[in-house]
Scaffold this motif. Structure first.
Motif: not given
Ligand code: ZN
Length: 607
Positions: A247, A282, A286, A316, A386
């Protein structure tokens, strides 16, 4: 305040065949006593020491056409001799890292992240930077274009030329892809967005743009556009296989398998395309959560050494919770597809005994040496911040919805965190997230966070999901390919349990991970053992499911392996497989309350 001097960087793919970039840095006002320059040791978003300076293969300094001495101070820093004129540093950098974290150059394309190629100038980290991006030498680069979120200063769109960044931190936050690119453009709330795809890809670009816009709008609806978000770019590399993302504030770099992308005319969301959309979702989330709102220890980043925080599960894990949630909320995937993904995540966590050893906070803190440096004992000792972090996000969300009668959810907690730290560009203190969750909801969450974040017990997901009309089921795995998320097929039998993962390594079948307490561990099997035979027959990755289905728990079999070049014969007593595979179903008679909670959670509009 005096105007800061501008730093002029120049980068060119000097020798694509030798994978060498040439980077030139001209410093208008260097430190007269001797200028220090430094390459970062890590790249934000990927929490492991990478030592980018090790890829510098040649370096020299000059001023006014004369050589200036250059001394290496340590693994990452150099200092020039005293200098009174503008100073130029010239470095050659080897670029052969085809991940989203490094730099890669060959005769087909060029890609780089700033930390891999650009040194910082001590004392001038806040100075604005120009970057001149030049084409490769002929015959390469005839149809190459430049894709980056860096602001254009003197370059056509997608062209070679001069770009600019307001300081060093911004300079190294814009990855650059150069090559033959397929480009799609769309806008989100009037903000221009684009995707640039490298490599030979035939795909339905119109559909990708439509679906990416849907995902981006879903996230925008949650947290609103950041004030400085005036553009956004997805860089995508789609090789035969691979997966990963990194990201940035105005862009992200993605890798996913080519076959995950939809072909023209294809309908429906395949599992592969769902994986791709989840990755996009995802990395885009971020841009709020970790690129603008981040742990205090990353404000600013110290890229010379590790930054320790217990909060990566928020940045995360919660991001991992929202990535798939946004797909179902926006209508890109259906509820049953979302429940399948959740069941797979729960299975991933349950299958590692590391969750009983390491807390989420510790997994985050130790990521530099554990999560990012997995060893043979990884699954016994480490929990993923995660996967488990996303489940804590889920548990917290459902708990808040139940205990506040739907008044407060994780969405409200994220909005308040964003308002308090993200919008103000201030770092989140280590206790910040938990404090805001308690304040926004008005309920005591100390015990919940102690257990979920600092403890190692399993999360109260069955009851929380039941309160939202979702039933939680466990069953044994039915084979190597069983990722969970679905009930076992009617012909799928559970496999007798050995407790060691078998991998094909250049034609040898090698045990890679041995689970604590498993039959394989009791039999003395170790990671790296190459299997010769089980019960006097060859055992391979391909036949192991079928072979093991022939036995029952309690059967004692001869197992022969090579450990190095020594033959080891042992006997293994097979066991019942653990019930570590989860799938979720909609409760048939959940009742109105649970059903309306579920619709609120998944934003299913029943009107
Ligand atoms: Zn990530």
């Amino acid at each position: 305040m005096a105007e800061v001097s501008r730093l002029a960087y120049r980068i060119r793919p000097k020798d694509p065949g030798a994978h060498l970039f040439e980077v030139t840095l001209t410093i208008a006002e260097p430190d007269p006593a001797g200028q220090v320059i430094e390459w970062p040791s890590w790249i934000p978003g990927s929490y492991v020491i990478r030592e980018f300076a090790k890829h510098v293969v040649a370096i020299h300094a000059e001023a006014d056409d004369r050589a200036v001495s250059l001394d290496k101070l340590d693994k990452s820093r150099w200092r020039t001799g005293p200098v009174s004129e503008p100073l130029t540093i010239v470095a050659e950098i080897f670029a052969w890292d085809d991940s989203v974290r490094g730099a890669h150059l060959d005769t087909t394309h060029a890609y780089f992240n700033g930390p891999a190629v650009f040194p910082s100038v001590a004392g001038q980290e806040d100075a604005p930077c120009d970057v001149r991006i030049e084409p490769p030498p002929e015959p390469y680069g005839q149809d190459w274009r430049v894709a980056t979120s860096m602001r254009r200063k003197n370059a056509e769109p997608y062209g070679f030329g001069t770009y600019e960044a307001s300081d060093y931190a911004e300079l190294i936050d814009h990855p650059v892809e150069i090559g033959e690119l397929a480009i799609g453009e769309f806008d989100v709330r009037g903000i221009p967005h684009a995707i640039a795809i490298r490599s030979h890809v035939r795909t339905d670009m119109a559909r990708i743009c439509h679906d990416l816009k849907t995902v981006c709008e879903q996230h925008m609806a949650l947290l609103g556009p950041p004030a400085d978000l005036d553009r956004y770019l997805f860089l995508l590399y789609a090789p035969g296989s691979g997966y990963g993302g990194l990201e940035h504030r105005w862009s992200s770099s993605l890798t996913c398998a080519r076959e995950n992308l939809p072909l023209r005319g294809e309908q429906g969301v395949s599992n592969g395309y769902r994986t791709f959309l989840g990755l996009v979702s995802h990395e885009y989330f971020h841009l709020w959560n970790v690129k603008r709102m981040k742990p205090a220890v990353f404000t600013p980043y110290d890229l010379a050494r590790e930054g320790y925080t217990g909060l990566l599960w928020v940045f995360e894990g919660v991001t991992s919770y929202y990535d798939d949630l946004a797909l179902v909320r926006s209508g890109l995937i259906r509820t049953d597809s979302y429940l399948e993904l959740l069941g797979q995540t729960i299975s991933r966590v349950l299958r590692g005994a590391g969750r009983l050893r390491q807390s989420l906070a510790d997994s985050s803190f130790d990521t530099w040496t554990k999560f990012y440096k997995p060893d043979d004992n990884f699954s016994n000792a480490v929990v993923s911040y995660y996967a488990k972090g996303s489940l804590v996000g889920l548990a917290l969300d459902l708990k808040l919805r139940v205990e506040t009668d739907g008044r407060v959810s994780l969405d409200d907690v994220m909005r308040e965190c964003w308002r308090r730290w993200g919008e103000r560009d201030e770092g989140m203190p280590e206790d910040g997230f938990e404090t805001v969750a308690a304040e926004v909801s008005g309920i005591a969450l100390g015990d919940f966070f102690d257990a979920a974040v600092r403890g190692t017990g399993d999360l109260p997901l069955p009851a929380l999901l039941a309160s939202h009309g979702v039933e939680y089921h466990l069953r044994p795995a039915t084979g190597r390919a069983d990722k969970g998320g679905k009930p076992a097929g009617k012909d799928d039998k559970a496999v007798a349990w050995l407790g060691a993962t078998l991998e094909d390594k250049n034609g040898k079948f090698v045990f890679s991970a041995v689970a604590n307490g498993s039959p394989a561990e009791r039999a003395g099997i170790a990671p790296g053992d190459a299997v010769v035979a089980l019960d006097r027959l060859a055992l391979t990755a391909a036949n192991s499911d079928r072979r093991l289905r022939a036995y029952r728990d309690g059967d004692v079999l001869e197992l022969v392996v090579f450990r190095g070049d020594e033959l080891v014969t042992t006997s293994v007593e097979l066991a019942l497989p653990p019930e570590d595979t989860c799938f979720l179903t909609l409760a048939a008679d959940a009742g109105d309350v649970a059903e309306s909670r579920r619709n609120g959670w998944l934003q299913i509009d029943r009107s």
